[in-house]
Design an enzyme around this catalytic site. Sequence first.
Site, PDB file in Angstrom:
ATOM      1  N   CYS A  93     -78.919  53.353 -61.386  1.00 39.05           N
ATOM      2  CA  CYS A  93     -78.645  52.636 -60.131  1.00 39.05           C
ATOM      3  C   CYS A  93     -78.344  51.167 -60.412  1.00 39.05           C
ATOM      4  CB  CYS A  93     -79.850  52.760 -59.198  1.00 39.05           C
ATOM      5  SG  CYS A  93     -79.598  51.984 -57.587  1.00 39.05           S
ATOM      6  N   CYS A 104     -84.836  66.793 -47.899  1.00 38.48           N
ATOM      7  CA  CYS A 104     -84.342  65.426 -47.990  1.00 38.48           C
ATOM      8  C   CYS A 104     -83.459  65.291 -49.223  1.00 38.48           C
ATOM      9  CB  CYS A 104     -85.509  64.453 -48.081  1.00 38.48           C
ATOM     10  SG  CYS A 104     -86.641  64.570 -46.678  1.00 38.48           S
ATOM     11  N   CYS A 106     -82.106  65.887 -44.132  1.00 42.06           N
ATOM     12  CA  CYS A 106     -82.107  64.425 -44.047  1.00 42.06           C
ATOM     13  C   CYS A 106     -81.401  63.883 -45.281  1.00 42.06           C
ATOM     14  CB  CYS A 106     -83.540  63.907 -43.982  1.00 42.06           C
ATOM     15  SG  CYS A 106     -83.685  62.097 -43.956  1.00 42.06           S
ATOM     16  N   CYS A 156     -85.054  57.748 -39.992  1.00 35.46           N
ATOM     17  CA  CYS A 156     -86.296  57.830 -40.768  1.00 35.46           C
ATOM     18  C   CYS A 156     -86.391  56.546 -41.578  1.00 35.46           C
ATOM     19  CB  CYS A 156     -86.246  59.066 -41.672  1.00 35.46           C
ATOM     20  SG  CYS A 156     -87.601  59.196 -42.860  1.00 35.46           S
ATOM     21  N   CYS A 198     -84.292  46.984 -57.297  1.00 38.73           N
ATOM     22  CA  CYS A 198     -85.550  47.170 -56.563  1.00 38.73           C
ATOM     23  C   CYS A 198     -86.710  47.291 -57.561  1.00 38.73           C
ATOM     24  CB  CYS A 198     -85.477  48.420 -55.695  1.00 38.73           C
ATOM     25  SG  CYS A 198     -84.038  48.458 -54.591  1.00 38.73           S
TER      26      CYS A 198
END
Length: 402
Positions: free
Chosen positions: A65, A109, A142, A202, A69
């Site tokens: 990624c 999910c 989701c 969510c 974070c």
Amino acid sequence: MDLLNTLVDKGLRRELPTREEALAVLATSDDDLLDVVAAAGKVRRHWFGRRVKLNYLVNLKSGLCPEDCSYCSQRLGSKADILKYTWLKPDQASQAAAAGVAGGAKRVCLVASGRGPTDRDVDRVSETIKAIKGQNEDVEVCACLGLLSDGQAERLREAGADAYNHNLNTSEATYGDITTTHTYADRVDTVQKAHAAGLSACSGLIAGMGETDEDLVDVVLSLRELDPDSVPVNFLIPMEGTPLSAEWNLTPQRCLRILAMVRFVCPDVEVRIAGGREVHLRTMQPLALNLANSIFLGDYLTSEGQAGKADLEMIADAGFEVEGAGEVTLPEHRATAVGGGCGSHADAGCGSHGEAGCGSVCGSHEGGDVCGTASGPATNEARTDLVAVRRRGAGTDLAPNA
């Protein structure tokens, strides 16, 4: 306690607690912990009975990624020894999802690492959604793909997605200390895009990153304003190779107080115990079911969770029952509302990916009617033995934990 009686009354009326009341919940002493759980449990049972909704994560694309974070093992520069692979094919993702559904999961999910999806990525995920729905049309899907561009939420909705996850993670005031490659406002914008497209929003938080009580309360109050239908509460999984690997700030008691505070602020929303429950709640996980009405089944994105069979036994032993596919999770007033929401729309309502993705992961007190002893959380003993990198399921040839 007057505080708890007040919060129960407000929760049954869907009335927003004051900031001072929410802070007071976090400041309660361990001696009062069971009283806090019992009070928040009344609110949970009023809106959700004794049902527990099961959710299952499928990591569509792991690692690599470009975002930074600090909590995430998939981040730019991460040295965590996690599985790394590019997009799963729709049939591979569908097979992984089927394992979770067979284990009792009502929602699947679909999570992918990255800043946000390209239009081609949305096409890929749309095909995956159709493949999953083709196997089981009743399953909720989701998506959790990071920051959304204009029109992408609508395309996911058209493909059959029911919900979109994008966590706020921490307060706006401290967000820049956790992530620098995108902003808090970017996350809010994506949750709003999901809402506007008719997807069930969510959005949740990560506790245990060194935040204060004020930070925790502020992010939960912000979530109520955003009005998501589900609020995942993650507890930081300190993964080796990430900047927060030494952050062991949570105790089981602290985690229970956090969940109680979230329930009081968002009384009629699906509160989900997400990443890190096994690491930080440990043997007190069953007690947390009195506060949350939803959990993840099996493993997380890059780390292992409790055995799926153990999850089901825990739910039954604690006197709860798995929510069936034909049951509606949300209370009627929310289930029938356009876009749903965490509280009464009349009085202020109740993302990229986290370590637990869809759903990933201490403080001073100020003023207010504090119930109990106002002191920071006791430092938790590092339990690195409970943090295991996922080596099975999606992206491997081994059977998943479901």
